[in-house]
Design a protein around this motif. Structure first.
Motif, PDB file in Angstrom:
ATOM      1  N   MET A 135       0.884  -1.147   0.058  1.00 14.32           N
ATOM      2  CA  MET A 135      -0.092   0.067  -0.136  1.00 14.32           C
ATOM      3  C   MET A 135       0.751   1.133  -0.026  1.00 14.32           C
ATOM      4  SD  MET A 135      -2.614  -1.473  -0.322  1.00 14.32           S
ATOM      5  CE  MET A 135      -4.002  -0.184  -0.142  1.00 14.32           C
ATOM      6  N   THR A 136       1.897   1.039   0.142  1.00 17.54           N
ATOM      7  CA  THR A 136       3.110   2.335   0.147  1.00 17.54           C
ATOM      8  C   THR A 136       3.009   2.994  -1.258  1.00 17.54           C
ATOM      9  OG1 THR A 136       4.999   1.132  -0.443  1.00 17.54           O
ATOM     10  CG2 THR A 136       4.551   1.510   1.901  1.00 17.54           C
ATOM     11  N   PRO A 137       2.882   4.286  -1.376  1.00 22.34           N
ATOM     12  CA  PRO A 137       2.979   4.979  -2.417  1.00 22.34           C
ATOM     13  C   PRO A 137       3.957   4.469  -3.507  1.00 22.34           C
ATOM     14  CG  PRO A 137       2.575   6.425  -0.905  1.00 22.34           C
ATOM     15  CD  PRO A 137       2.986   5.233  -0.253  1.00 22.34           C
ATOM     16  N   LEU A 161       6.813   1.980  -8.548  1.00 22.97           N
ATOM     17  CA  LEU A 161       7.786   0.982  -9.205  1.00 22.97           C
ATOM     18  C   LEU A 161       7.088   0.278 -10.463  1.00 22.97           C
ATOM     19  CD1 LEU A 161       9.047  -0.621  -5.767  1.00 22.97           C
ATOM     20  CD2 LEU A 161      10.126   1.326  -7.153  1.00 22.97           C
ATOM     21  N   THR A 162       8.096  -0.061 -11.071  1.00 21.58           N
ATOM     22  CA  THR A 162       7.549  -0.879 -12.461  1.00 21.58           C
ATOM     23  C   THR A 162       7.537  -2.363 -11.730  1.00 21.58           C
ATOM     24  OG1 THR A 162       9.865  -1.665 -13.078  1.00 21.58           O
ATOM     25  CG2 THR A 162       8.966   0.548 -13.972  1.00 21.58           C
ATOM     26  N   GLN A 168      18.885   5.141  -6.882  1.00 20.37           N
ATOM     27  CA  GLN A 168      18.961   6.851  -7.312  1.00 20.37           C
ATOM     28  C   GLN A 168      17.634   7.308  -7.598  1.00 20.37           C
ATOM     29  OE1 GLN A 168      21.878   8.174  -7.570  1.00 20.37           O
ATOM     30  NE2 GLN A 168      22.702   6.077  -7.325  1.00 20.37           N
ATOM     31  N   GLN A 169      16.653   6.698  -8.130  1.00 14.46           N
ATOM     32  CA  GLN A 169      15.311   7.296  -8.605  1.00 14.46           C
ATOM     33  C   GLN A 169      14.357   7.134  -7.053  1.00 14.46           C
ATOM     34  OE1 GLN A 169      14.442   5.305 -12.272  1.00 14.46           O
ATOM     35  NE2 GLN A 169      13.336   7.408 -12.549  1.00 14.46           N
ATOM     36  N   HIS A 170      14.285   5.978  -6.451  1.00 16.56           N
ATOM     37  CA  HIS A 170      13.521   5.583  -5.337  1.00 16.56           C
ATOM     38  C   HIS A 170      14.008   5.608  -4.184  1.00 16.56           C
ATOM     39  CE1 HIS A 170      10.643   5.035  -8.601  1.00 16.56           C
ATOM     40  NE2 HIS A 170      11.488   3.932  -9.187  1.00 16.56           N
ATOM     41  N   ASN A 171      15.359   5.741  -3.859  1.00 15.61           N
ATOM     42  CA  ASN A 171      15.938   5.767  -2.593  1.00 15.61           C
ATOM     43  C   ASN A 171      15.621   4.718  -1.689  1.00 15.61           C
ATOM     44  OD1 ASN A 171      18.026   7.024  -0.978  1.00 15.61           O
ATOM     45  ND2 ASN A 171      16.241   8.059   0.234  1.00 15.61           N
TER      46      ASN A 171
END
Length: 182
Positions: free
Chosen positions: A13-15, A21-22, A71-74
């Protein structure tokens, strides 16, 4: 110690997981959280090639996915020299009961971390005070090579100032002893 990982169902349920995420990134992320090489502390050694083989992806695809998670999602950090990965939100996703066996396991696994700076990435997500204090003590004991002003999430500012004062006091006492000897 049993080799299993209990992941909170809120994970889905996390955004980030639910929307950003793909499918391949989700698959890699859940793999990194639950694969055979994981540890109780959220930091472990694994080769990218090994991940590719176990997941059935090409090495290039794994490198691309890991770069995106980092890099993108940390969500992770990967040290290519030590080949260690850290799951940044480990404490939020994996719920571990405490107790002496778990604490001993955590202590043992923290001692095996080669790049001890990775400990700071997981520290903020550790909610259980007794487990968090173990991470903090280990980080404090092994990562004292920071300079004033460096970002060290494991040690808050008052603790840093207190350590600096102790060092100054010790240096001053040593200087006084030297002067008395002369």
């Amino acid at each position: 110690m049993a080799r299993y990982r209990m992941i909170n169902t809120d994970f889905w349920m996390t955004p980030i997981v639910g929307e950003e995420l793909t499918p391949d990134e989700r698959y890699l992320y859940i793999y990194l959280l639950t694969n055979y090489h994981t540890t109780q502390i959220g930091i472990y050694r694994i080769l990218k090639k090994q991940i590719a083989v176990e997941m059935g992806f090409s090495l290039e695809h794994i490198e691309s996915l890991m770069e995106s998670l980092e890099q993108q999602h940390n969500l992770i950090r990967y040290n290519p020299e030590t080949r260690e990965v850290v799951m940044i939100n480990w404490g939020n996703m994996i719920h571990s009961r405490g107790g002496k066996p778990v604490m001993d396991c955590i202590d043992s696994e923290l001692r095996k971390v080669v790049d001890t700076s990775l400990i700071s990435y997981v520290l903020d997500s550790i909610k259980r005070p007794e487990i968090r204090s173990l991470y903090e003590k280990f980080f404090d004991r092994n990562c004292n090579n920071y300079e004033e002003g460096d970002a060290t999430p494991a040690l808050d500012e008052p603790k840093r100032r207190q350590k600096k004062k102790k060092k100054k006091k010790k240096k001053k006492n040593n200087n006084k002893k030297l002067l008395k000897q002369i």
